[in-house]
Design an enzyme around this catalytic site. Structure first.
Site, PDB file in Angstrom:
ATOM      1  CE  LYS A  99      -3.331   2.927   0.180  1.00 30.43           C
ATOM      2  NZ  LYS A  99      -4.735   2.727   1.055  1.00 30.43           N
ATOM      3  CE  LYS A 103      -1.652   8.468   7.083  1.00 31.10           C
ATOM      4  NZ  LYS A 103      -2.090   7.126   6.770  1.00 31.10           N
TER       5      LYS A 103
END
Length: 298
Positions: free
Chosen positions: A170, A238
């Site tokens: 991911k 992030k």
């Protein structure tokens, strides 16, 4: 089978809706009141805390925005780990570091419970349609056991090996989203400045070797000037930071990613709460153009 879901954000709420529609008795916990009310209206059952929730269910899904949210939900006297008992299954859809996945998994194993890291891709639209891509790490037998439930919200659900591997994949995916979006911003501003219709440019690139799926996500929104959050610049930044941390740990050079991260960070200063499509906006302002549909120009 009873299901728990913690984190009813833009991804978690539609995923919960799909589980309820599939007939699963579903218990929920979330910090925000409006999503709880929506879930209750669809038939969900509210619990007081992660601990009381896991005590009532067989499988718990979490979908949380930040690493700090993981500690808040999993640790402490009212956390998931405190309530976990033998045979319980916890599946995390959050985008966090592989190291944090492994840390959580070890704590859960001590309770003789099971943990899968299963981050997702596909955005709120995929969550609503039940067409998410899921990359799942952990015990393969547990993965097979919960696969029918995962397929309620995921169209492509893939076992990827040990705990943490899902997060590695991911982070690499979102790292590429940052690079591709930074690059397409430059490309479409360049085309606009040169006098090329952006709709024509997009149509041709879609049929050519320079295409990336990020264009389908961002360019239509850019041309329509629709920057409402689906996946925010803040969250992308992030995730890129987590990816860069992992690359440093692995001693893999990532010069291109670092340049893209700087571009994303620049956009974050003003447009952090907007969709990742807004990464183009500082460059548009610098160059003095807006990429939008020509029939909408004054």
């Amino acid at each position: 089978m009873k299901i728990g879901f913690i984190g009813l954000g833009t991804m978690g709420l539609p995923m919960t809706a799909n589980l309820l529609q599939a007939g699963y008795e579903t218990y929920v916990v979330s910090r925000s009141r409006p999503p709880i009310e929506q879930a209750l209206s669809m038939g969900a059952i509210e619990m007081e805390s992660p601990k009381t929730l896991i005590e009532q269910v067989d499988i718990v899904f979490t979908c949380l925005p930040l690493p700090a949210s993981i500690y808040e939900v999993y640790d402490g006297d009212n956390g998931l780990i405190a309530g976990a008992t033998s045979g319980k299954i916890i599946i995390d859809h959050s985008t966090i570091s592989p190291a944090l996945n492994k840390e959580v998994a070890k704590k859960i194993q001590k309770k003789e419970a099971y943990y899968l890291d299963a981050p997702v891709s596909g955005g709120p639209m995929g969550a609503k349609a039940g067409t998410l891509t899921m990359m799942c790490g952990g015990d393969e037998a547990i993965f097979q056991k919960v696969l029918p439930v995962l397929k309620v919200t995921g169209e492509y659900v893939q076992y990827v090996g040990d705990v943490g591997n899902g997060s590695v994949i991911k982070l690499i995916n979102n790292m590429l989203v940052g690079v591709h979006t930074a690059a397409l911003a430059e490309a479409f501003v360049m085309g606009e400045k040169a006098g090329v219709n952006p709709e024509v440019l997009l149509d041709i690139i879609r049929r050519s070797s320079g295409f990336s799926k990020s264009m389908d996500w961002s360019v239509e929104a850019i041309m329509d000037r629709q920057f409402e959050q689906r996946f925010s610049v803040n969250l992308l930044h992030k995730d890129m930071g987590l990816a860069l941390d992992l690359a440093e740990e692995l001693k893999v050079p990532t010069e291109m990613v670092k340049k893209a991260e700087a571009i994303v960070n620049q956009a974050k200063q003003t447009y952090g709460n907007e969709d990742v499509a807004a990464i183009i906006r500082p460059l548009e302002q610098k160059v003095g153009v807006e990429v939008k549909r020509w029939n909408e120009k004054e």
